[in-house]
Design a protein around this motif. Structure first.
Motif, mmCIF file in Angstrom:
data_model
loop_
_atom_site.group_PDB
_atom_site.id
_atom_site.type_symbol
_atom_site.label_atom_id
_atom_site.label_comp_id
_atom_site.label_asym_id
_atom_site.label_seq_id
_atom_site.Cartn_x
_atom_site.Cartn_y
_atom_site.Cartn_z
ATOM 1 N N ARG A 186 4.724 18.711 -4.927
ATOM 2 C CA ARG A 186 5.626 19.008 -3.837
ATOM 3 C C ARG A 186 4.867 19.532 -2.618
ATOM 4 N NH1 ARG A 186 9.354 15.995 -5.615
ATOM 5 N NH2 ARG A 186 10.597 16.723 -7.348
ATOM 6 N N THR A 187 5.365 19.167 -1.451
ATOM 7 C CA THR A 187 4.813 19.710 -0.213
ATOM 8 C C THR A 187 5.646 20.877 0.292
ATOM 9 O OG1 THR A 187 6.109 18.259 1.226
ATOM 10 C CG2 THR A 187 3.996 17.414 0.417
ATOM 11 N N GLY A 188 6.894 20.973 -0.192
ATOM 12 C CA GLY A 188 7.769 22.051 0.251
ATOM 13 C C GLY A 188 8.454 21.778 1.570
ATOM 14 N N LEU A 189 8.429 20.523 2.049
ATOM 15 C CA LEU A 189 9.028 20.183 3.335
ATOM 16 C C LEU A 189 10.173 19.187 3.167
ATOM 17 C CD1 LEU A 189 5.929 19.743 5.685
ATOM 18 C CD2 LEU A 189 7.568 21.631 5.652
ATOM 19 N N ILE A 190 11.276 19.452 3.858
ATOM 20 C CA ILE A 190 12.442 18.577 3.886
ATOM 21 C C ILE A 190 12.688 18.162 5.331
ATOM 22 C CG2 ILE A 190 14.933 18.446 3.506
ATOM 23 C CD1 ILE A 190 14.592 20.569 1.318
ATOM 24 N N GLU A 197 14.946 3.664 6.092
ATOM 25 C CA GLU A 197 13.506 3.943 6.084
ATOM 26 C C GLU A 197 13.146 4.940 4.991
ATOM 27 O OE1 GLU A 197 9.469 3.870 7.620
ATOM 28 O OE2 GLU A 197 11.192 2.548 7.894
ATOM 29 N N LEU A 198 13.923 6.011 4.878
ATOM 30 C CA LEU A 198 13.647 7.013 3.854
ATOM 31 C C LEU A 198 13.837 6.442 2.454
ATOM 32 C CD1 LEU A 198 15.363 10.086 5.558
ATOM 33 C CD2 LEU A 198 12.908 9.739 5.251
ATOM 34 N N LEU A 199 14.907 5.664 2.272
ATOM 35 C CA LEU A 199 15.142 5.055 0.968
ATOM 36 C C LEU A 199 14.036 4.060 0.623
ATOM 37 C CD1 LEU A 199 19.000 4.461 1.223
ATOM 38 C CD2 LEU A 199 17.852 6.102 -0.282
ATOM 39 N N ASP A 200 13.585 3.297 1.612
ATOM 40 C CA ASP A 200 12.529 2.316 1.376
ATOM 41 C C ASP A 200 11.215 2.972 0.982
ATOM 42 O OD1 ASP A 200 14.067 0.083 1.800
ATOM 43 O OD2 ASP A 200 13.567 -0.105 3.917
ATOM 44 N N ARG A 224 0.866 -1.183 0.000
ATOM 45 C CA ARG A 224 0.000 0.000 0.000
ATOM 46 C C ARG A 224 0.895 1.222 0.000
ATOM 47 N NH1 ARG A 224 -2.646 -3.541 -1.070
ATOM 48 N NH2 ARG A 224 -4.648 -4.263 -0.237
ATOM 49 N N ALA A 225 0.660 2.107 -0.959
ATOM 50 C CA ALA A 225 1.456 3.337 -1.039
ATOM 51 C C ALA A 225 1.267 4.145 0.236
ATOM 52 C CB ALA A 225 1.040 4.159 -2.250
ATOM 53 N N ASN A 226 2.396 4.594 0.826
ATOM 54 C CA ASN A 226 2.243 5.381 2.046
ATOM 55 C C ASN A 226 1.964 6.839 1.699
ATOM 56 O OD1 ASN A 226 4.559 6.910 1.650
ATOM 57 N ND2 ASN A 226 5.786 5.806 3.148
ATOM 58 N N PRO A 227 1.584 7.651 2.691
ATOM 59 C CA PRO A 227 1.230 9.041 2.401
ATOM 60 C C PRO A 227 2.352 9.846 1.785
ATOM 61 C CG PRO A 227 0.423 8.389 4.558
ATOM 62 C CD PRO A 227 1.296 7.274 4.072
ATOM 63 N N VAL A 228 3.614 9.470 2.094
ATOM 64 C CA VAL A 228 4.728 10.196 1.487
ATOM 65 C C VAL A 228 4.717 10.021 -0.025
ATOM 66 C CG1 VAL A 228 7.238 10.292 1.315
ATOM 67 C CG2 VAL A 228 6.168 10.097 3.545
ATOM 68 N N ALA A 229 4.592 8.751 -0.455
ATOM 69 C CA ALA A 229 4.569 8.486 -1.886
ATOM 70 C C ALA A 229 3.376 9.169 -2.546
ATOM 71 C CB ALA A 229 4.520 6.979 -2.136
ATOM 72 N N GLN A 230 2.228 9.158 -1.878
ATOM 73 C CA GLN A 230 1.050 9.804 -2.450
ATOM 74 C C GLN A 230 1.272 11.297 -2.612
ATOM 75 O OE1 GLN A 230 -1.814 8.517 0.451
ATOM 76 N NE2 GLN A 230 -2.387 6.715 -0.736
ATOM 77 N N ALA A 272 2.977 9.301 8.780
ATOM 78 C CA ALA A 272 2.307 9.966 7.664
ATOM 79 C C ALA A 272 2.773 11.394 7.476
ATOM 80 C CB ALA A 272 0.793 9.930 7.896
ATOM 81 N N MET A 273 4.060 11.627 7.584
ATOM 82 C CA MET A 273 4.583 12.959 7.339
ATOM 83 C C MET A 273 4.759 13.153 5.844
ATOM 84 S SD MET A 273 7.357 13.610 10.373
ATOM 85 C CE MET A 273 8.362 12.212 9.930
ATOM 86 N N ASN A 274 4.225 14.235 5.342
ATOM 87 C CA ASN A 274 4.337 14.527 3.913
ATOM 88 C C ASN A 274 5.622 15.299 3.668
ATOM 89 O OD1 ASN A 274 1.892 13.315 3.306
ATOM 90 N ND2 ASN A 274 0.735 15.177 3.745
ATOM 91 N N LEU A 275 6.582 14.652 3.058
ATOM 92 C CA LEU A 275 7.904 15.223 2.860
ATOM 93 C C LEU A 275 8.301 15.098 1.397
ATOM 94 C CD1 LEU A 275 9.641 13.440 5.870
ATOM 95 C CD2 LEU A 275 8.844 15.814 5.838
ATOM 96 N N ASP A 276 9.110 16.056 0.959
ATOM 97 C CA ASP A 276 9.668 15.969 -0.386
ATOM 98 C C ASP A 276 10.994 15.218 -0.408
ATOM 99 O OD1 ASP A 276 7.560 17.344 -1.439
ATOM 100 O OD2 ASP A 276 8.573 19.285 -1.501
#
Length: 339
Positions: free
Chosen positions: A63-67, A139-142, A51-57, A119-123
Motif C-alpha cells: 500500500r502507498t496510503g494514498l486515495i 481509466e481507473l478501472l482499466d 506493460r504494467a503501469n506504476p500504479v499496478a506495480q 505515474a501516480m502511486n495510488l491505492d
C-alpha cells in the motif's frame, strides 16, 4: 484500449477471453489459474505489448496510503469552488475519514488529460458525480484499481460500488412538498451535466407529472451558467401563456435567480410563486427570501464513499448494494405558504 492509448489489463482480458480478475492474478502471480489459461494470458499480454503501469506495480509492492478523489463537475467547469460548498464539505469529510483510517486523500484533476502525470502511486480512487460513460472512472478501472463513485454511472449498471443520495426519491419528495404547499403547475429546471443526478431527477419529474396528469414543464440550463442561467430560464418560464405557480430547480443558483426575476415582476413569493432547489448552497441559505432546498448529505456521502473503498481494499470482492445517504430537507420562506 483505454482513452490514454495504453494497453491495459482490460485489453488483455478481452483478447484472452477471461475476466480482468483472472488477468490480474496471472500478472501478479496470485490465485489458482489453469496452466493453459495462464499461458494464453501471458501470450496475449506479450502480443499486445502490455506493460504494467506504476500504479499496478505499487499495488504489488504494498500500500502507498494514498486515495485519489476526482470531482467530475469541477473538472468540467474549472476548480473554482465559489457557490459549490457541497463539494468542499464532501471532500473535507472524505479526507477526515481517510486520515482516521491511516490513508491520505489527494484531490486530482481529470486523469485522462495529457498534462496529468500517469505515474501516480495510488491505492484506490473515488470519482464524484461521474458523467455517463465517464472516462476517468474507466481509466481507473482499466488500471485495475479499486474504485468507487459518489453517484452512479448510468452507462455502467454493473458497477454498484457507489454511495450517494436516491435522486429519484428525493426529487419526488420535493415535488410532493410543492403540491402540499398549493402548487398545481410545477415546472422543473434541470442542469445539462450528463450525469445520474440530472438523468434520475428528470426521469422522476416526468413520471410524477404523468401520474398526476400534469403537462410537464421541463427546462434545462447549464450548471456553470449560474445565476445568469437562472435569469434566462425564468424569462422562458414566465412568458408561457400559463406560467407555472411553482418551480423546482436542481441547481441552487438557478433557483435564487428565478425567485429574483419573479419578484422583479411584482410576484409575491411564496404567495404567487413557490420556489425550491434540488441542492442547498450558500446562495439558497442566504437569499431573500430564503429558498427551500435539499441538502444532499455531503459529509455523510464523503464518509460512506471512503468506507466503501476501504472495504474493497480490505478484500471485499463481491459487490455490495449502493450506500444511500438520506438528504435533509430545509424548508424556508420560499415555500412557507399558509393554506
Amino acid at each position: 484500449m483505454a482513452s490514454s492509448g495504453r494497453v491495459t489489463i482490460r485489453d488483455v482480458a478481452r483478447a484472452a477471453g477471461v475476466s480482468v480478475t483472472t488477468v490480474s492474478h496471472v500478472l501478479n502471480g496470485k490465485g489458482a489459474v489453469a496452466p493453459a489459461t495462464r499461458e494464453r494470458i501471458l501470450r496475449m499480454a506479450d502480443e499486445l505489448r502490455y506493460r504494467a503501469n506504476p500504479v499496478a506495480q505499487s499495488l504489488r509492492g504494498g500500500r502507498t496510503g494514498l486515495i485519489a478523489l476526482a470531482i467530475r463537475p469541477l473538472d468540467a467547469i474549472g476548480y473554482t469552488l465559489q457557490g459549490v460548498d457541497h463539494f468542499v464539505r464532501l471532500a473535507g469529510a472524505a479526507a477526515t475519514t481517510a486520515l482516521d483510517r491511516g490513508f491520505g486523500l489527494m484531490l486530482v484533476p481529470d486523469l485522462t488529460r495529457s498534462s496529468v502525470p500517469a505515474a501516480m502511486n495510488l491505492d484506490g480512487g473515488i470519482v464524484v458525480d461521474p458523467f455517463v460513460g465517464d472516462p476517468v472512472l474507466a481509466e481507473l478501472l482499466d488500471q485495475g484499481l479499486p474504485v468507487v463513485s459518489v453517484g452512479r454511472d448510468p452507462a455502467r449498471p454493473e458497477h454498484i460500488w457507489w454511495a450517494g443520495t436516491d435522486d429519484r426519491a428525493e426529487t419526488r419528495r420535493m415535488l410532493d412538498l410543492l403540491v402540499a404547499r398549493g402548487g398545481r403547475r410545477i415546472a422543473f429546471v434541470a442542469g445539462t451535466d450528463d450525469n445520474a443526478w440530472n438523468h434520475d431527477s428528470i426521469a422522476a419529474y416526468l413520471a410524477w407529472a404523468e401520474e398526476r396528469g400534469q403537462e410537464p414543464i421541463l427546462e434545462r440550463v447549464p450548471e456553470q451558467r449560474g445565476e445568469e442561467g437562472g435569469t434566462e430560464v425564468a424569462g422562458v418560464l414566465f412568458s408561457r401563456p400559463a406560467p407555472p405557480d411553482a418551480v423546482l430547480a436542481n441547481t441552487g443558483r438557478h433557483a435564487v435567480s428565478i425567485a429574483r426575476v419573479a419578484m422583479s415582476l411584482g410576484w409575491d413569493i411564496p404567495g404567487r410563486l413557490l420556489v425550491a432547489a434540488g441542492s442547498d448552497s450558500e446562495h439558497t441559505r442566504f437569499a431573500t427570501p430564503g429558498i427551500t432546498a435539499l441538502e444532499l448529505a455531503p459529509e455523510a456521502t464523503g464518509r460512506l464513499a471512503v468506507e466503501l473503498l476501504l472495504e474493497r481494499l480490505a478484500g471485499g470482492a463481491e459487490p455490495v448494494p449502493p450506500r444511500i445517504a438520506p438528504a435533509v430537507l430545509h424548508e424556508r420562506a420560499s415555500t412557507a405558504r399558509a393554506l
